[in-house]
Scaffold this active site. Structure first.
Site, PDB file in Angstrom:
ATOM      1  N   ASP A 177     -26.298  -1.163 -34.619  1.00 46.52           N
ATOM      2  CA  ASP A 177     -25.909  -0.414 -35.870  1.00 46.52           C
ATOM      3  C   ASP A 177     -25.056  -1.318 -36.454  1.00 46.52           C
ATOM      4  O   ASP A 177     -23.818  -1.470 -35.817  1.00 46.52           O
ATOM      5  CB  ASP A 177     -25.502   0.875 -35.450  1.00 46.52           C
ATOM      6  CG  ASP A 177     -26.269   1.771 -35.276  1.00 46.52           C
ATOM      7  OD1 ASP A 177     -27.550   1.354 -34.476  1.00 46.52           O
ATOM      8  OD2 ASP A 177     -26.066   2.984 -35.271  1.00 46.52           O
ATOM      9  N   LYS A 223     -30.525   7.429 -40.736  1.00 46.85           N
ATOM     10  CA  LYS A 223     -29.641   8.085 -39.695  1.00 46.85           C
ATOM     11  C   LYS A 223     -28.149   8.574 -40.348  1.00 46.85           C
ATOM     12  O   LYS A 223     -27.854   7.920 -41.026  1.00 46.85           O
ATOM     13  CB  LYS A 223     -29.157   6.781 -38.564  1.00 46.85           C
ATOM     14  CG  LYS A 223     -28.385   7.390 -37.698  1.00 46.85           C
ATOM     15  CD  LYS A 223     -28.075   6.211 -36.672  1.00 46.85           C
ATOM     16  CE  LYS A 223     -26.864   6.505 -35.745  1.00 46.85           C
ATOM     17  NZ  LYS A 223     -26.837   5.449 -34.525  1.00 46.85           N
ATOM     18  N   LYS A 234     -27.867   4.042 -42.553  1.00 49.06           N
ATOM     19  CA  LYS A 234     -27.377   4.884 -41.948  1.00 49.06           C
ATOM     20  C   LYS A 234     -25.947   5.214 -42.812  1.00 49.06           C
ATOM     21  O   LYS A 234     -25.486   4.364 -43.445  1.00 49.06           O
ATOM     22  CB  LYS A 234     -26.862   4.372 -40.508  1.00 49.06           C
ATOM     23  CG  LYS A 234     -25.702   4.943 -39.793  1.00 49.06           C
ATOM     24  CD  LYS A 234     -25.478   4.442 -38.617  1.00 49.06           C
ATOM     25  CE  LYS A 234     -24.309   4.969 -37.705  1.00 49.06           C
ATOM     26  NZ  LYS A 234     -23.725   4.385 -36.308  1.00 49.06           N
TER      27      LYS A 234
END
Length: 224
Positions: A93, A188, A159
């Site tokens: 991430d 996400k 995300k």
């Protein structure tokens, strides 16, 4: 009926507080294995520990890149990504270069993301790269533009948030991001997700994955 196992497989359990101790990380490993979540995400200094602890469990060991500000150079991000995949991370991430993006330097941001994606996948095919936009710092137009840059750069997920920014995941942001990219890109939602009601609303809005430190609280509320 919603199945708990299906929800668990859409959760990335996060242990990302800077003060998290070894015991906190080990508790995270046990929580992740107990519920069968998709992934456990930790700071890089704990990655080798969770790779060992999660071996054979089915839970994917994951870490963060340039967290939480996205301000490291591309070279540092690339080096961290390569190291992490070599150690055993299955998902990364990374935080977008937020300041460069806010300055209108889209070309830099796209190159920065693409370099991390290429570096990670050059070490092992199948590694998932998610890019954190920190939506609380962006306008709706910026969110759309950033999401499209993520797709252009070849990342796998966009995300919403680090969980340490101005705001966390919202239903409106998830819907906006889902409309901004193709079906190839996962969404996400992360930041402030603590209940099943919140989680369900975000999943219904189009989130493919949820990032949370409250997996036990959420999954305890889900019908078997």
């Amino acid at each position: 009926m919603v199945m708990r196992r299906e929800v668990a497989q859409r959760i990335d359990l996060a242990v990302l507080k800077p003060e998290a101790s070894r015991d906190d990380v080990l508790k995270g490993c046990e929580e992740a294995k107990r519920w069968g979540v998709k992934s456990l995400v930790v700071l890089p200094c704990w990655l080798e520990l969770i790779v060992r602890e999660l071996e054979g469990s089915g839970v994917v060991p994951s870490t963060v890149i340039a967290f939480p500000f996205g301000a490291e150079t591309t070279e540092v991000k690339v080096a961290t990504a390569k190291w992490a995949v070599q150690v055993g991370a299955g998902e990364l991430d990374m935080v977008m270069a937020i300041g460069r993006f806010k300055s209108g330097d889209d070309e830099y941001v796209c190159r920065d993301i693409a370099a991390v994606v290429e570096a990670a996948k050059s070490i092992r095919n199948g590694v998932i790269v998610k890019v954190i936009l920190e939506t609380g710092s962006l306008t709706d137009d910026e969110k759309r533009r950033a999401a499209q840059l993520v797709e252009t750069a070849g990342a796998d997920f966009v995300k919403t948030s680090t969980g340490f920014g101005l705001s966390g995941a919202t239903v409106d942001d998830v819907r906006l991001l889902r409309q901004s990219v193709s079906e190839r890109i996962g969404i996400k939602a992360a930041g402030g997700i603590r209940t099943w009601k919140q989680a369900k609303a975000l999943l219904d809005a189009g989130a493919d994955r949820l990032g949370t430190s409250s997996a036990t609280a959420i999954l305890s509320e889900v019908t078997e």
